[in-house]
Design an enzyme around this catalytic site. Structure first.
Site, PDB file in Angstrom:
ATOM      1  N   GLY A  31       9.138   4.610   0.706  1.00 35.21           N
ATOM      2  CA  GLY A  31       9.372   4.144  -0.663  1.00 35.21           C
ATOM      3  C   GLY A  31       8.086   4.018  -1.448  1.00 35.21           C
ATOM      4  O   GLY A  31       7.060   4.591  -1.080  1.00 35.21           O
ATOM      5  N   HIS A  34       5.668   8.166  -5.365  1.00 37.79           N
ATOM      6  CA  HIS A  34       4.690   8.628  -6.342  1.00 37.79           C
ATOM      7  C   HIS A  34       4.693  10.156  -6.343  1.00 37.79           C
ATOM      8  O   HIS A  34       5.531  10.775  -5.662  1.00 37.79           O
ATOM      9  CB  HIS A  34       3.296   8.052  -6.040  1.00 37.79           C
ATOM     10  CG  HIS A  34       2.848   8.242  -4.621  1.00 37.79           C
ATOM     11  ND1 HIS A  34       2.639   9.474  -4.062  1.00 37.79           N
ATOM     12  CD2 HIS A  34       2.604   7.334  -3.634  1.00 37.79           C
ATOM     13  CE1 HIS A  34       2.246   9.339  -2.808  1.00 37.79           C
ATOM     14  NE2 HIS A  34       2.233   8.049  -2.509  1.00 37.79           N
ATOM     15  N   GLY A  36       2.925  12.266  -4.932  1.00 40.90           N
ATOM     16  CA  GLY A  36       2.760  12.885  -3.603  1.00 40.90           C
ATOM     17  C   GLY A  36       4.111  13.080  -2.937  1.00 40.90           C
ATOM     18  O   GLY A  36       4.397  14.142  -2.360  1.00 40.90           O
ATOM     19  N   HIS A  37       4.970  12.076  -3.036  1.00 37.04           N
ATOM     20  CA  HIS A  37       6.314  12.202  -2.466  1.00 37.04           C
ATOM     21  C   HIS A  37       7.115  13.266  -3.230  1.00 37.04           C
ATOM     22  O   HIS A  37       7.865  14.042  -2.629  1.00 37.04           O
ATOM     23  CB  HIS A  37       7.044  10.859  -2.550  1.00 37.04           C
ATOM     24  CG  HIS A  37       6.388   9.744  -1.781  1.00 37.04           C
ATOM     25  ND1 HIS A  37       5.784   8.672  -2.397  1.00 37.04           N
ATOM     26  CD2 HIS A  37       6.228   9.534  -0.462  1.00 37.04           C
ATOM     27  CE1 HIS A  37       5.299   7.852  -1.488  1.00 37.04           C
ATOM     28  NE2 HIS A  37       5.546   8.349  -0.297  1.00 37.04           N
ATOM     29  N   ARG A 190      -0.439   2.511  -1.239  1.00 39.01           N
ATOM     30  CA  ARG A 190      -1.364   1.376  -1.080  1.00 39.01           C
ATOM     31  C   ARG A 190      -2.432   1.316  -2.179  1.00 39.01           C
ATOM     32  O   ARG A 190      -3.112   0.302  -2.302  1.00 39.01           O
ATOM     33  CB  ARG A 190      -2.037   1.420   0.295  1.00 39.01           C
ATOM     34  CG  ARG A 190      -1.059   1.120   1.424  1.00 39.01           C
ATOM     35  CD  ARG A 190      -1.742   0.925   2.759  1.00 39.01           C
ATOM     36  NE  ARG A 190      -0.836   0.349   3.734  1.00 39.01           N
ATOM     37  CZ  ARG A 190      -0.207   1.038   4.689  1.00 39.01           C
ATOM     38  NH1 ARG A 190      -0.385   2.341   4.781  1.00 39.01           N
ATOM     39  NH2 ARG A 190       0.594   0.428   5.527  1.00 39.01           N
TER      40      ARG A 190
HETATM   41  P1  AMP Z   1       4.724   7.066   3.073  1.00 41.12           P
HETATM   42  O1  AMP Z   1       5.828   6.680   2.149  1.00 41.12           O
HETATM   43  O2  AMP Z   1       3.369   6.654   2.603  1.00 41.12           O
HETATM   44  O3  AMP Z   1       5.024   6.730   4.504  1.00 41.12           O
HETATM   45  O4  AMP Z   1       4.676   8.638   3.019  1.00 41.12           O
HETATM   46  C1  AMP Z   1       5.826   9.424   3.175  1.00 41.12           C
HETATM   47  C2  AMP Z   1       5.420  10.867   3.247  1.00 41.12           C
HETATM   48  O5  AMP Z   1       4.740  11.215   2.054  1.00 41.12           O
HETATM   49  C3  AMP Z   1       4.470  11.155   4.418  1.00 41.12           C
HETATM   50  O6  AMP Z   1       4.828  12.403   4.990  1.00 41.12           O
HETATM   51  C4  AMP Z   1       3.127  11.214   3.740  1.00 41.12           C
HETATM   52  O7  AMP Z   1       2.208  12.037   4.410  1.00 41.12           O
HETATM   53  C5  AMP Z   1       3.498  11.805   2.393  1.00 41.12           C
HETATM   54  N1  AMP Z   1       2.484  11.487   1.387  1.00 41.12           N
HETATM   55  C6  AMP Z   1       2.062  10.256   0.993  1.00 41.12           C
HETATM   56  N2  AMP Z   1       1.063  10.365   0.087  1.00 41.12           N
HETATM   57  C7  AMP Z   1       0.850  11.700  -0.086  1.00 41.12           C
HETATM   58  C8  AMP Z   1      -0.050  12.467  -0.888  1.00 41.12           C
HETATM   59  N3  AMP Z   1      -0.937  11.899  -1.681  1.00 41.12           N
HETATM   60  N4  AMP Z   1       0.021  13.812  -0.803  1.00 41.12           N
HETATM   61  C9  AMP Z   1       0.924  14.419   0.012  1.00 41.12           C
HETATM   62  N5  AMP Z   1       1.794  13.752   0.789  1.00 41.12           N
HETATM   63  C10 AMP Z   1       1.766  12.415   0.746  1.00 41.12           C
END
Ligand code: AMP
Length: 288
Positions: A31, A34, A36-37, A190
């Protein structure tokens, strides 16, 4: 767009889609979505095709947080995330409840040996056991054909690929490139925890990685020389904010084992604390 919180409902949705001959795509997240997701959703869509239902899972997984880590303070806003997932192009948001994910008496875990102990695993014992367990559970619930992971968490990406091979899960794992903000900082849920001075100081992380790329382009091949330079750049305090380096390592992208001299591709990976916030980042160094 469909919001599913119940595991049985997720299973029926998946079975129904499979019955229609559709492939399913999964983008697992915790969750606080952003850009990236959103890029992961786009990659998934490209790989699976426009008709394949795309599921974004949202689950802040207690099993991957250690004692004293930010499980309780991790940002949670399901309504906002559902909106972001829709805008990114998801068909389903799957947000399972903790007591369905970890029923009373839970005892079964998945461990990917070796790969899980290096880099982030050294300072976060049990973290990747929590990750591998929850991802295999999500795969069992959603039954995806394709799952997309970000290369920002490169170690996680390698571990999940290994787990899929070792357990014959039959899920195609796709890795998406790191998405950065205009100033170079890798997007992360974060980053919201950083105050303006800490954010400014955190820019040393991508700057040091870019300098490493430039150094390799100039011909440097020694891991020690590259890492020393990265450490030097990050060690200089900015606006009174110092970065605490947890690790800066040059590793093989396949085995994650340290390399002393780069021949071909190498992965420079760092984990850094800025105030109370732990950030990770990495870059490929190509010595070809
Ligand atoms: P998280 O919600 O932070 O656990 O991330 C979920 C997925 O999004 C994971 O596969 C992360 O590697 C990916 N992710 C998070 N931040 C980025 C980013 N800046 N660029 C690419 N993938 C991302």
């Amino acid at each position: 767009m469909k919001l599913i919180t119940d595991v049985a409902e997720m299973r029926s949705f998946s079975a129904l889609s499979k019955g229609k001959g559709l492939r399913l795509i999964l983008v697992p997240t915790m969750g606080a979505l952003h850009a990236g997701h959103a890029a992961l959703v786009r990659e998934g869509r490209e790989a699976g095709g426009k008709d394949a239902p795309l599921v974004v899972s949202i689950f802040v997984n207690p099993a991957q947080f250690g004692p004293g880590e930010d499980y309780l303070s991790y940002p949670r806003d399901l309504d906002k995330d559902v909106e972001a997932a829709v805008n990114a192009g998801a068909d389903v948001v799957f947000a399972p409840l903790v007591d369905q994910m970890y029923p009373e008496g839970f005892k079964t875990h998945v461990t990917v040996e070796g790969l899980s102990e290096r880099l982030c695993g050294a300072s976060r014992p049990g973290h990747f056991k929590g990750v591998a367990t929850v991802v295999s559970k999500l795969f069992n619930m959603v039954n995806p054909d394709i799952a997309v992971f970000g290369k920002k968490d490169y170690q996680q990406f390698v571990i999940i690929k290994r787990m899929c091979l070792d357990l014959n899960l039959g899920v195609e794992i796709i890795g998406a490139d790191i998405v950065r903000s205009a100033d170079g900082l890798a997007l992360s849920s974060r980053n919201a925890q950083l105050n303006p001075l800490e954010r400014e100081a955190a820019l040393r992380i991508p700057r040091s990685l870019s300098c490493a790329v430039a150094l390799v382009k100039k011909g440097e091949r020694s891991a020690k020389a590259i890492i020393d330079m990265v450490r030097d750049i990050m060690a200089t305090p900015v606006g009174g904010v110092a970065l605490t380096i947890e690790y800066a390592s040059l590793v093989s992208p396949e085995t994650l084992e340290d390399v002393e001299t780069i021949h071909g591709p190498g992965l420079l990976a760092v984990a850094v604390r800025v105030g109370k916030t732990r950030l990770i980042d990495n870059v490929f160094l190509n010595a070809c």
